[in-house]
Design an enzyme around this catalytic site. Sequence first.
Site, PDB file in Angstrom:
ATOM      1  N   SER A 141       0.849  -1.188   0.000  1.00 48.24           N
ATOM      2  CA  SER A 141       0.000   0.000   0.000  1.00 48.24           C
ATOM      3  C   SER A 141       0.889   1.243   0.000  1.00 48.24           C
ATOM      4  O   SER A 141       2.078   1.161   0.339  1.00 48.24           O
ATOM      5  CB  SER A 141      -0.831  -0.055   1.287  1.00 48.24           C
ATOM      6  OG  SER A 141      -1.228   1.216   1.707  1.00 48.24           O
ATOM      7  N   TYR A 154      -0.496  -0.681  10.658  1.00 46.44           N
ATOM      8  CA  TYR A 154      -0.663  -1.111   9.259  1.00 46.44           C
ATOM      9  C   TYR A 154       0.600  -0.772   8.459  1.00 46.44           C
ATOM     10  O   TYR A 154       1.144  -1.613   7.734  1.00 46.44           O
ATOM     11  CB  TYR A 154      -1.889  -0.404   8.668  1.00 46.44           C
ATOM     12  CG  TYR A 154      -2.178  -0.722   7.220  1.00 46.44           C
ATOM     13  CD1 TYR A 154      -2.743  -1.944   6.863  1.00 46.44           C
ATOM     14  CD2 TYR A 154      -1.903   0.195   6.204  1.00 46.44           C
ATOM     15  CE1 TYR A 154      -3.020  -2.243   5.522  1.00 46.44           C
ATOM     16  CE2 TYR A 154      -2.174  -0.087   4.879  1.00 46.44           C
ATOM     17  CZ  TYR A 154      -2.740  -1.309   4.543  1.00 46.44           C
ATOM     18  OH  TYR A 154      -3.012  -1.599   3.220  1.00 46.44           O
TER      19      TYR A 154
HETATM   20  N1  LIG Z   1      -8.700  -1.526  -0.400  1.00 44.31           N
HETATM   21  C1  LIG Z   1      -7.704  -0.642  -0.436  1.00 44.31           C
HETATM   22  O1  LIG Z   1      -7.918   0.585  -0.585  1.00 44.31           O
HETATM   23  C2  LIG Z   1      -6.270  -1.112  -0.327  1.00 44.31           C
HETATM   24  C3  LIG Z   1      -5.246  -0.160  -0.511  1.00 44.31           C
HETATM   25  C4  LIG Z   1      -3.923  -0.573  -0.408  1.00 44.31           C
HETATM   26  C5  LIG Z   1      -3.626  -1.900  -0.142  1.00 44.31           C
HETATM   27  N2  LIG Z   1      -4.635  -2.796   0.048  1.00 44.31           N
HETATM   28  C6  LIG Z   1      -4.267  -4.196   0.342  1.00 44.31           C
HETATM   29  O2  LIG Z   1      -4.907  -5.069  -0.558  1.00 44.31           O
HETATM   30  C7  LIG Z   1      -5.188  -6.315   0.078  1.00 44.31           C
HETATM   31  C8  LIG Z   1      -6.662  -6.667  -0.089  1.00 44.31           C
HETATM   32  O3  LIG Z   1      -7.447  -5.624   0.449  1.00 44.31           O
HETATM   33  P1  LIG Z   1      -9.041  -5.580   0.228  1.00 44.31           P
HETATM   34  O4  LIG Z   1      -9.439  -4.165   0.312  1.00 44.31           O
HETATM   35  O5  LIG Z   1      -9.432  -6.386  -0.952  1.00 44.31           O
HETATM   36  O6  LIG Z   1      -9.520  -6.311   1.580  1.00 44.31           O
HETATM   37  P2  LIG Z   1     -10.917  -7.049   1.916  1.00 44.31           P
HETATM   38  O7  LIG Z   1     -11.990  -6.644   0.983  1.00 44.31           O
HETATM   39  O8  LIG Z   1     -11.118  -6.838   3.381  1.00 44.31           O
HETATM   40  O9  LIG Z   1     -10.600  -8.586   1.648  1.00 44.31           O
HETATM   41  C9  LIG Z   1      -9.606  -9.217   2.399  1.00 44.31           C
HETATM   42  C10 LIG Z   1      -9.527 -10.684   2.024  1.00 44.31           C
HETATM   43  O10 LIG Z   1      -8.523 -11.282   2.847  1.00 44.31           O
HETATM   44  C11 LIG Z   1      -9.109 -12.361   3.607  1.00 44.31           C
HETATM   45  N3  LIG Z   1      -8.423 -12.430   4.903  1.00 44.31           N
HETATM   46  C12 LIG Z   1      -8.370 -11.518   5.896  1.00 44.31           C
HETATM   47  N4  LIG Z   1      -7.636 -11.991   6.916  1.00 44.31           N
HETATM   48  C13 LIG Z   1      -7.224 -13.224   6.550  1.00 44.31           C
HETATM   49  C14 LIG Z   1      -6.443 -14.231   7.191  1.00 44.31           C
HETATM   50  N5  LIG Z   1      -5.948 -14.072   8.423  1.00 44.31           N
HETATM   51  N6  LIG Z   1      -6.207 -15.395   6.516  1.00 44.31           N
HETATM   52  C15 LIG Z   1      -6.716 -15.594   5.276  1.00 44.31           C
HETATM   53  N7  LIG Z   1      -7.461 -14.678   4.633  1.00 44.31           N
HETATM   54  C16 LIG Z   1      -7.713 -13.517   5.265  1.00 44.31           C
HETATM   55  C17 LIG Z   1     -10.610 -11.988   3.697  1.00 44.31           C
HETATM   56  O11 LIG Z   1     -11.430 -13.136   3.922  1.00 44.31           O
HETATM   57  P3  LIG Z   1     -11.827 -13.613   5.430  1.00 44.31           P
HETATM   58  O12 LIG Z   1     -12.186 -12.370   6.189  1.00 44.31           O
HETATM   59  O13 LIG Z   1     -12.952 -14.581   5.231  1.00 44.31           O
HETATM   60  O14 LIG Z   1     -10.623 -14.284   5.969  1.00 44.31           O
HETATM   61  C18 LIG Z   1     -10.821 -11.442   2.280  1.00 44.31           C
HETATM   62  O15 LIG Z   1     -10.961 -12.488   1.361  1.00 44.31           O
HETATM   63  C19 LIG Z   1      -4.752  -6.143   1.537  1.00 44.31           C
HETATM   64  O16 LIG Z   1      -3.465  -6.671   1.732  1.00 44.31           O
HETATM   65  C20 LIG Z   1      -4.740  -4.638   1.714  1.00 44.31           C
HETATM   66  O17 LIG Z   1      -3.858  -4.213   2.728  1.00 44.31           O
HETATM   67  C21 LIG Z   1      -5.945  -2.440  -0.039  1.00 44.31           C
END
Ligand SMILES: NC(=O)c1ccc[n+]([C@@H]2O[C@H](COP(=O)([O-])OP(=O)(O)OC[C@H]3O[C@@H](n4cnc5c(N)ncnc54)[C@H](OP(=O)(O)O)[C@@H]3O)[C@@H](O)[C@H]2O)c1
Length: 270
Positions: A141, A154
């Site tokens: 990120s 984070y």
């Molecule tokens: N959205 C943004 O603006 C953004 C920006 C920069 C970086 N990112 C990064 O992109 C990645 C995905 O983000 P997102 O926004 O798509 O998140 P999200 O919608 O919350 O989805 C997260 C996914 O990870 C799974 N997860 C969470 N904890 C887990 C664990 N301990 N073991 C296995 N699976 C787990 C969740 O399923 P369960 O809850 O069922 O486990 C879900 O499938 C992350 O690494 C985040 O830091 C996101």
Amino acid sequence: MSFFENKVVCITGSSKGIGKATAILLGQQGAKICLNGRDETALQKTLKELKAIGIACISIAADVSKEEDCTTLIKANVDHFGKLDILINNAGISSRGLVEDISTEAWRHIIDVNLLGSIFPTIHALPHIINSKGSIVFISSLGGKVGMPGQSNYSVTKMGLTAFAQSLHTEHKADNIHIGIIYLGFVENEKDKKVLSAIGNYVPIKQLNNKKPTSREDAALSIAKAIIKRKKKVTLTVLGKLQAILLRLSPAAVNWYLRKELEKFKEHYN
Ligand SMILES: NC(=O)c1ccc[n+]([C@@H]2O[C@H](COP(=O)([O-])OP(=O)(O)OC[C@H]3O[C@@H](n4cnc5c(N)ncnc54)[C@H](OP(=O)(O)O)[C@@H]3O)[C@@H](O)[C@H]2O)c1
């Protein structure tokens, strides 16, 4: 033929969000997908959706913060598909809280999920990736480049991924594998997205800014391009590119921006 045709791809945290969008994109390009998440119900729903559009996929419920689950995840993937070409370490949680408010539990939990949750799958996948001369990708990120106010824990985990990816890249240069890290900007969130609070429980996300987010599909496309081009480092969004330039040319401007973000954080959370 697509680059991803018959490639076996394991994407952690792919039951929803960016991971799911990436699974769909790569699956539509001919990849065989291993989906992952903790919640079996959400995982089954996504598995059904992908199968309905003709994607070859399996799902493994596993918590990436637990090493034994990561062993199972990689083993089940290789047992089923016979190989592993690409590991995308995407599972991650966001957080909120000022330094003095963040509990020990919240620190441990986010380090377990965001940092060890990318390190454990990588260690178990490494021999298979060396075999296939494939890719290991880390989803980071813009908060992995600067210490974000209100999200220190984070930022610590995402910066840690940079160090890990760099060490891995150097140690395995001779193996001709691809190690890449992608610094995403703001990406559209799932409606039910939750973040880790300062006391360490999951709470619904409150948006801190009104910047237009990147769509999950565009984020997935950037991840796919980074894999095809075997990019070591990719920074997304105009803000991300501007941040990278300012970090080199004018750190004071970055500090000014971060102080503004802190004001916004305090307005929303206090
Ligand atoms: N959205 C943004 O603006 C953004 C920006 C920069 C970086 N990112 C990064 O992109 C990645 C995905 O983000 P997102 O926004 O798509 O998140 P999200 O919608 O919350 O989805 C997260 C996914 O990870 C799974 N997860 C969470 N904890 C887990 C664990 N301990 N073991 C296995 N699976 C787990 C969740 O399923 P369960 O809850 O069922 O486990 C879900 O499938 C992350 O690494 C985040 O830091 C996101």
